[in-house]
Write a protein that holds these residues in place. Structure first.
Motif, PDB file in Angstrom:
ATOM      1  N   GLU A  98      18.606 -16.627  15.032  1.00  0.00           N
ATOM      2  CA  GLU A  98      17.388 -16.707  15.840  1.00  0.00           C
ATOM      3  C   GLU A  98      17.572 -15.932  17.144  1.00  0.00           C
ATOM      4  N   ASP A 124      17.895  -9.842   7.625  1.00  0.00           N
ATOM      5  CA  ASP A 124      17.219 -11.122   7.809  1.00  0.00           C
ATOM      6  C   ASP A 124      15.720 -10.913   8.000  1.00  0.00           C
ATOM      7  N   ARG A 160      13.886 -12.291   4.693  1.00  0.00           N
ATOM      8  CA  ARG A 160      13.730 -13.723   4.991  1.00  0.00           C
ATOM      9  C   ARG A 160      12.670 -14.372   4.103  1.00  0.00           C
ATOM     10  N   GLY A 179      16.076 -17.148   8.073  1.00  0.00           N
ATOM     11  CA  GLY A 179      16.821 -17.187   9.325  1.00  0.00           C
ATOM     12  C   GLY A 179      16.047 -18.034  10.291  1.00  0.00           C
ATOM     13  N   SER A 180      15.290 -17.352  11.134  1.00  0.00           N
ATOM     14  CA  SER A 180      14.474 -18.085  12.092  1.00  0.00           C
ATOM     15  C   SER A 180      13.016 -17.894  11.709  1.00  0.00           C
TER      16      SER A 180
END
Lengths: 121, 250
Positions: B196, B237, B241, B248-249
């Motif tokens: 993040e 990411d 993602r 990830g975030s």
């Protein structure tokens, strides 16, 4: 305070990285062929870059792809590099810098795609 | 006995109680060939001006306290020798890119905030009880991260980094190298939490690959490499993602 918002930089950094790879692999060779060897008649036949040959190259599926990739990715690479260099010399990234540095390559990408497709196969 | 050699040391002084801005003072310091720049500063404090303030502790490049700008280059003053500058003048200043607290002491609170934020400790993949015994790690797994454990938080890389100078909130070289150190540890499962921050607006993409951080690092950590490896990780990411259930975030 650290700004935890996710950065969109991977898109531009990805294009920058890909363009850098293309520049490293083909840039020097292209400068040599198009700027030195052919105009000066070194190593390569004088008609290597004649209009019919270049047209045939640009109408071939692989040749078309090569021209597109070289033009578009190298411009994205250059735009990103200039954007960051401006930041380093104290001209901080505002809307205008983004517009020029990323808008320029975007327009050039669209134009080169349109022209290459317009040449037919 | 050869004649006593004297070197001029120009020190950037700042006394917050009385000074509006930092100013330079020059001291003539007698030295021997085995004296470090830190010892030169100590000589000034002991003989010329007891109010001169600087951090130091171990005198052997382990503690990371005595970093300063020496002739404009971030260095540990304990492992920099006066003889290498003689007969020219040595200029010592507080580390660049940090607010000066007093004389050569800088305010490191922004660095500490970033360091805490990336959770520089092992976040276990799965909790283990004492009965289960120790974690097993192969030499190959150990080699993945050992280089990055050498960081002594001296912040020379922050003084070297032009991007830290431009964006004070950029996580910076050492913090990213330490995030990488734990991410690469086979016992650790905290990659998603650290991602993040690495992928954030103040994360790895602030770096423009100047590489000066790795050049000034006294422990050969190569933080520049850690930052650039994590540009690839953060890009993966970013694009993958949506495929990963964990992501990830946000």
């Amino acid at each position: 305070m650290i700004n935890r918002k996710r950065s969109n930089a991977p898109i531009f950094w990805g294009l920058f990285g890909a363009g850098g790879m293309i520049a490293a692999l083909f840039g020097t060779m292209l400068v040599f062929i198009t700027g030195i060897a052919v105009p000066m008649g070194l190593l390569l036949p004088a008609n290597t870059m004649s209009y019919p040959k270049m047209l045939a190259f640009a109408q071939n599926f692989i040749g078309k792809g090569f021209i597109f990739v070289v033009i578009a990715l190298m411009l994205w690479h250059a735009g990103h590099r200039i954007f960051h260099s401006l930041h380093e010399i104290g001209i901080h990234p505002g809307f205008f810098a983004r517009l020029i540095c990323y808008g320029g390559p975007l327009v050039a990408t669209i134009i080169s795609a349109a022209l290459l497709l317009g040449l037919g196969f | 006995m050869s004649e006593q050699k004297i070197i001029e040391i120009e020190v950037l002084r700042y006394l917050p109680e009385s000074d509006q801005a930092p100013h330079s003072e020059i001291y003539k310091v007698p030295f021997t060939d085995d004296m470090s720049v830190l010892q030169g500063a100590q000589y000034i404090k002991d003989n010329f001006d007891g109010s001169l303030t600087f951090r130091w502790s171990c005198r052997m490049a382990i503690c990371g306290s005595c970093g300063m700008m020496i002739n404009g280059v971030p260095k540990l003053s304990c492992e920099t020798f006066i003889r290498d500058y003689y007969p020219n003048r040595i200029t010592i200043e507080a580390l660049a890119n940090f607010p000066i607290e007093k004389d050569l002491v800088v305010d490191l609170s922004s660095f500490i905030e970033k360091l805490e934020a990336i959770q520089p400790y092992i976040i276990p993949k799965e909790p283990r009880t004492v009965e289960q015994g120790e974690y097993i790690q192969s030499p190959a797994q150990f080699a993945e991260y050992i280089q990055y454990t050498s960081c002594i938080n001296c912040t020379l890389c922050y003084a070297a980094c032009p991007q830290v100078g431009l964006n004070q909130n950029f996580l910076g070289p050492a913090v990213i190298a330490l995030a990488h150190r734990y991410n690469m540890d086979s016992r650790d499962g905290g990659q998603d939490q650290r991602m993040e921050l690495l992928a954030s607006m103040d994360g790895v993409y602030n770096c423009s690959a100047v590489g000066y951080c790795s050049e000034v690092c006294p422990k050969h950590v190569d933080p520049g490499n850690a930052v650039n490896v994590n540009k690839i990780n953060a890009a993966k990411d970013y694009f993958l993602r949506f495929l990963s259930p964990k992501g990830g975030s946000k």
